[in-house]
Design an enzyme around this catalytic site. Structure first.
Site, PDB file in Angstrom:
ATOM      1  N   ALA A   1      38.150  36.266  35.929  1.00  0.00           N
ATOM      2  CA  ALA A   1      37.113  35.373  36.448  1.00  0.00           C
ATOM      3  C   ALA A   1      36.840  35.656  37.922  1.00  0.00           C
ATOM      4  CB  ALA A   1      37.493  33.914  36.208  1.00  0.00           C
ATOM      5  N   CYS A   2      36.774  34.617  38.747  1.00  0.00           N
ATOM      6  CA  CYS A   2      36.383  34.803  40.145  1.00  0.00           C
ATOM      7  C   CYS A   2      37.416  35.559  40.971  1.00  0.00           C
ATOM      8  CB  CYS A   2      36.102  33.450  40.793  1.00  0.00           C
ATOM      9  SG  CYS A   2      34.637  32.630  40.130  1.00  0.00           S
ATOM     10  N   SER A   3      38.625  35.726  40.453  1.00  0.00           N
ATOM     11  CA  SER A   3      39.665  36.465  41.170  1.00  0.00           C
ATOM     12  C   SER A   3      39.724  37.930  40.760  1.00  0.00           C
ATOM     13  CB  SER A   3      41.036  35.812  40.929  1.00  0.00           C
ATOM     14  OG  SER A   3      41.089  34.519  41.466  1.00  0.00           O
TER      15      SER A   3
ATOM     16  N   SER B   1      33.528  37.009  41.407  1.00  0.00           N
ATOM     17  CA  SER B   1      34.528  37.901  42.003  1.00  0.00           C
ATOM     18  C   SER B   1      33.993  38.692  43.187  1.00  0.00           C
ATOM     19  CB  SER B   1      35.059  38.870  40.949  1.00  0.00           C
ATOM     20  OG  SER B   1      34.056  39.784  40.543  1.00  0.00           O
TER      21      SER B   1
END
Length: 372
Positions: A155-157, A333
């Site tokens: 995901a965003c990481s 990300s």
């Protein structure tokens, strides 16, 4: 054991922008249509009327002023409210690969490297255009890079997880360099018809070239240390999993697009990220006073302000914690890498900074770097 360094970055930015004012006009027209079509059910109390949005609400809730998107007309069509991204033939490059290659070429040019200098490609993103073949392998082919490639999703990481993965392979000696690319078509999994989130995301692609820190001649950032952590939560989710092309291609279920319980996310993620960064710095004997810059995940200005204050023990000064959120919106990300790419060249040799991304999972990744 070898050490790693970031030698180049690149950012692909779509040509279309949508301002808050433009988005609000489209959303409010959609809300009026919905309320008119469901007037009887709304009067009976079986359907909830859709409230209007406003530019003031969006700015106060997020700090976002505009966003870049691959398709503007579909998003601003009150009868559609999602991007029009036609399917491509199998012999055409995918959208994600096309975006990533643009960013990758910028990173390679900045580092003065060619395809023969790169051993691996990691495509790290929140939503991938297809299950297989891997988008990363397509990018590798388009760039004419030998070696190997693979996709990953945290995901965003995803960017920081991708950077640690590249660094770990470099440290072990299995490769000398890797491209970590983050093509994010966030507009395709955002529910533009939901007032609580219709303003959050934008589209972009980033690339980071990570190399063995050995005989490097040009400016670069030594990777001092990386750290990752995950903790399961269902408070941010997308049950679809892959890009949704058109509304009529899928059952119209709300949980098939981006969803979040914003209040719980704020309550749970902020202390998680703040402690993660503080522990990482402490273990590496980096004091808050030594940290020249933080490039945080660009999700929400209030969240970043809170994290910056907790980590530094004071309100961050101008330039210490740059935001690109107002121009790009949340780009999943890619956000922290856009900030790093745009606000890192002015650091001097020996200056220490931290790249951090966090999001669904929950996940959080941090990368301590030193200008060289």
């Amino acid at each position: 054991m070898f050490s790693a360094a970031i030698t180049g970055t690149g950012v692909f930015t779509p040509e279309h922008t949508i301002t808050n004012d433009e988005l609000v006009v489209a959303f409010n027209a959609h809300a009026d249509l919905f309320n008119a079509e469901n007037a009887d059910a709304i009067a009976a109390g079986t359907v909830t009327a859709k409230p209007h949005s406003s530019s003031e609400f969006i700015l106060a809730a997020s700090g976002i002023e505009r966003r870049y998107v691959l398709d503007k007309s579909g998003v601003l069509d009150p009868t559609r409210m999602c991007p029009n991204l036609p399917s491509r033939n199998d012999d055409e490059p995918s959208l994600m690969a096309e975006m990533a290659v643009d960013a990758a070429l910028q990173a390679m040019a900045q580092a003065g490297r060619g395809a023969d200098d790169i051993d691996a490609v990691i495509c790290a993103a929140s939503n991938h255009e297809r299950a297989y073949p891997a988008i990363a392998v397509e990018i590798q082919d388009m760039l004419e890079i030998n070696g190997f490639a693979f996709d990953m999703n945290v995901a965003c990481s995803s960017a920081t997880f991708g950077i640690q993965t590249a660094c770990d392979m470099i440290k072990s000696g299995s490769i000398k360099s890797a491209l970590v690319v983050c093509p994010e078509i966030c507009s395709a999994h955002l529910e533009w018809r939901d007032r609580d989130c219709h303003f959050i995301f934008g589209d972009v692609a980033t690339a980071v070239l990570v190399e063995r820190d050995e005989d490097l001649q040009g400016p670069h950032f030594k990777v001092k240390s990386t750290r990752l952590a995950t903790q399961f939560s269902n408070n941010i989710r997308n049950n679809n999993g892959f890009l949704r092309r058109t509304r009529d291609q899928m059952e119209d279920r709300r949980d098939m697009q981006f969803m979040q319980n914003g209040r719980k996310v704020f309550k749970e993620v902020l202390p998680l990220v703040s402690k993660h960064i503080a522990d990482h710095m402490s273990d590496e004997d980096v004091q808050a006073s030594e940290l020249k810059r933080m490039w945080l995940h660009q999700a929400n200005k209030t969240m970043n302000d809170y994290i910056g204050k907790k980590v530094l023990g004071r309100v961050p000064e101008e330039g210490e914690q740059p935001n690109i959120l107002q121009d790009y919106a949340n780009t999943s990300s890619a956000g922290s890498i856009i900030a790093f790419s745009q606000y890192s060249a002015d650091l001097e040799s020996g200056d220490v900074g931290l790249i951090c991304s966090f999001g669904a999972g929950y996940s959080v990744g941090s990368v301590l770097v030193e200008r060289a």
